[in-house]
Design a protein around this motif. Sequence first.
Motif, mmCIF file in Angstrom:
data_model
loop_
_atom_site.group_PDB
_atom_site.id
_atom_site.type_symbol
_atom_site.label_atom_id
_atom_site.label_comp_id
_atom_site.label_asym_id
_atom_site.label_seq_id
_atom_site.Cartn_x
_atom_site.Cartn_y
_atom_site.Cartn_z
ATOM 1 N N THR A 48 0.849 -1.189 0.000
ATOM 2 C CA THR A 48 0.000 0.000 0.000
ATOM 3 C C THR A 48 0.886 1.242 0.000
ATOM 4 O O THR A 48 1.949 1.245 0.620
ATOM 5 C CB THR A 48 -0.886 0.023 1.272
ATOM 6 N N ILE A 49 0.422 2.288 -0.666
ATOM 7 C CA ILE A 49 1.166 3.546 -0.627
ATOM 8 C C ILE A 49 0.931 4.180 0.740
ATOM 9 O O ILE A 49 -0.130 4.742 1.003
ATOM 10 C CB ILE A 49 0.734 4.501 -1.759
ATOM 11 N N ALA A 50 1.935 4.055 1.601
ATOM 12 C CA ALA A 50 1.831 4.627 2.945
ATOM 13 C C ALA A 50 1.953 6.142 2.889
ATOM 14 O O ALA A 50 1.297 6.858 3.646
ATOM 15 C CB ALA A 50 2.903 4.035 3.859
ATOM 16 N N LEU A 51 2.797 6.627 1.970
ATOM 17 C CA LEU A 51 3.012 8.061 1.845
ATOM 18 C C LEU A 51 3.367 8.382 0.409
ATOM 19 O O LEU A 51 4.185 7.696 -0.199
ATOM 20 C CB LEU A 51 4.154 8.503 2.764
ATOM 21 N N GLY A 52 2.719 9.391 -0.133
ATOM 22 C CA GLY A 52 2.979 9.817 -1.498
ATOM 23 C C GLY A 52 2.488 11.235 -1.694
ATOM 24 O O GLY A 52 2.017 11.881 -0.751
ATOM 25 N N PRO A 53 2.568 11.734 -2.922
ATOM 26 C CA PRO A 53 2.223 13.137 -3.171
ATOM 27 C C PRO A 53 0.773 13.482 -2.846
ATOM 28 O O PRO A 53 0.495 14.585 -2.361
ATOM 29 C CB PRO A 53 2.522 13.318 -4.661
ATOM 30 N N GLY A 54 -0.145 12.569 -3.088
ATOM 31 C CA GLY A 54 -1.551 12.852 -2.792
ATOM 32 C C GLY A 54 -1.812 13.008 -1.307
ATOM 33 O O GLY A 54 -2.543 13.917 -0.882
ATOM 34 N N LYS A 55 -1.218 12.140 -0.504
ATOM 35 C CA LYS A 55 -1.421 12.218 0.948
ATOM 36 C C LYS A 55 -0.753 13.460 1.521
ATOM 37 O O LYS A 55 -1.298 14.095 2.428
ATOM 38 C CB LYS A 55 -0.929 10.951 1.623
ATOM 39 N N VAL A 56 0.398 13.833 0.988
ATOM 40 C CA VAL A 56 1.065 15.051 1.459
ATOM 41 C C VAL A 56 0.218 16.273 1.088
ATOM 42 O O VAL A 56 0.029 17.169 1.917
ATOM 43 C CB VAL A 56 2.503 15.149 0.909
ATOM 44 N N GLU A 82 -5.480 5.578 6.513
ATOM 45 C CA GLU A 82 -4.424 4.704 6.001
ATOM 46 C C GLU A 82 -3.044 5.246 6.386
ATOM 47 O O GLU A 82 -2.174 4.501 6.837
ATOM 48 C CB GLU A 82 -4.561 4.613 4.481
ATOM 49 N N LEU A 83 -2.851 6.558 6.228
ATOM 50 C CA LEU A 83 -1.584 7.182 6.592
ATOM 51 C C LEU A 83 -1.339 7.054 8.093
ATOM 52 O O LEU A 83 -0.264 6.625 8.522
ATOM 53 C CB LEU A 83 -1.574 8.660 6.180
ATOM 54 N N ASN A 84 -2.327 7.410 8.891
ATOM 55 C CA ASN A 84 -2.151 7.356 10.346
ATOM 56 C C ASN A 84 -1.852 5.944 10.841
ATOM 57 O O ASN A 84 -1.054 5.759 11.754
ATOM 58 C CB ASN A 84 -3.372 7.941 11.059
ATOM 59 N N ARG A 85 -2.477 4.942 10.227
ATOM 60 C CA ARG A 85 -2.208 3.550 10.624
ATOM 61 C C ARG A 85 -0.804 3.112 10.244
ATOM 62 O O ARG A 85 -0.227 2.233 10.874
ATOM 63 C CB ARG A 85 -3.248 2.600 10.033
ATOM 64 N N ALA A 86 -0.220 3.741 9.222
ATOM 65 C CA ALA A 86 1.124 3.369 8.768
ATOM 66 C C ALA A 86 2.219 4.007 9.627
ATOM 67 O O ALA A 86 3.376 3.601 9.536
ATOM 68 C CB ALA A 86 1.309 3.797 7.307
ATOM 69 N N LEU A 87 1.867 4.964 10.460
ATOM 70 C CA LEU A 87 2.847 5.726 11.234
ATOM 71 C C LEU A 87 2.925 5.246 12.680
ATOM 72 O O LEU A 87 1.956 4.718 13.220
ATOM 73 C CB LEU A 87 2.468 7.209 11.227
ATOM 74 N N GLU A 88 4.072 5.502 13.294
ATOM 75 C CA GLU A 88 4.236 5.237 14.733
ATOM 76 C C GLU A 88 3.330 6.152 15.547
ATOM 77 O O GLU A 88 2.772 5.741 16.559
ATOM 78 C CB GLU A 88 5.698 5.449 15.146
ATOM 79 N N SER A 89 3.216 7.407 15.127
ATOM 80 C CA SER A 89 2.340 8.398 15.751
ATOM 81 C C SER A 89 1.521 9.041 14.637
ATOM 82 O O SER A 89 2.027 9.230 13.532
ATOM 83 C CB SER A 89 3.156 9.483 16.451
ATOM 84 N N PRO A 90 0.264 9.405 14.903
ATOM 85 C CA PRO A 90 -0.596 9.932 13.830
ATOM 86 C C PRO A 90 -0.131 11.278 13.287
ATOM 87 O O PRO A 90 0.494 12.075 13.983
ATOM 88 C CB PRO A 90 -1.964 10.053 14.505
ATOM 89 N N ALA A 91 -0.465 11.512 12.017
ATOM 90 C CA ALA A 91 -0.150 12.777 11.343
ATOM 91 C C ALA A 91 -1.245 13.811 11.566
ATOM 92 O O ALA A 91 -1.008 15.006 11.409
ATOM 93 C CB ALA A 91 0.039 12.540 9.846
#
Length: 107
Positions: free
Chosen positions: A8-16, A48-57
């Motif tokens: 899964t794309i954990a981080l990319g241009p769309g999420k940023v 999806e992004l928050n679940r991929a991180l140690e701490s939420p964005a």
Amino acid sequence: MRIIQDGTIALGPGKVSLLEAVREHGSISAAARSMNMSYRRAWLLMDELNRALESPATVSEHGGQSGGGSMLTPVGEEIVRLYRSIEARAATVCAPEIEALVKLVKV
């Protein structure tokens, strides 16, 4: 640039870009509207992004008299800062390659 995690794309241009819109508009729904995206799609991307991180964005407050909202955490701010810094450096360092790719694009 994309960071893939478990297929899964954990981080990319769309999420940023979505993080930046949340920062600007103060909510996922307003950020989604500003990007012509459904609230559901934006919420799923942030989840999806928050679940991929140690701490939420992002952190969200539920609606109430003031209507709730979302904001970036220090982690979210750091993601945006690092990502945009990488983009700027890559554009500078890779300028000849980017120019060569642009020449291949149909005008």
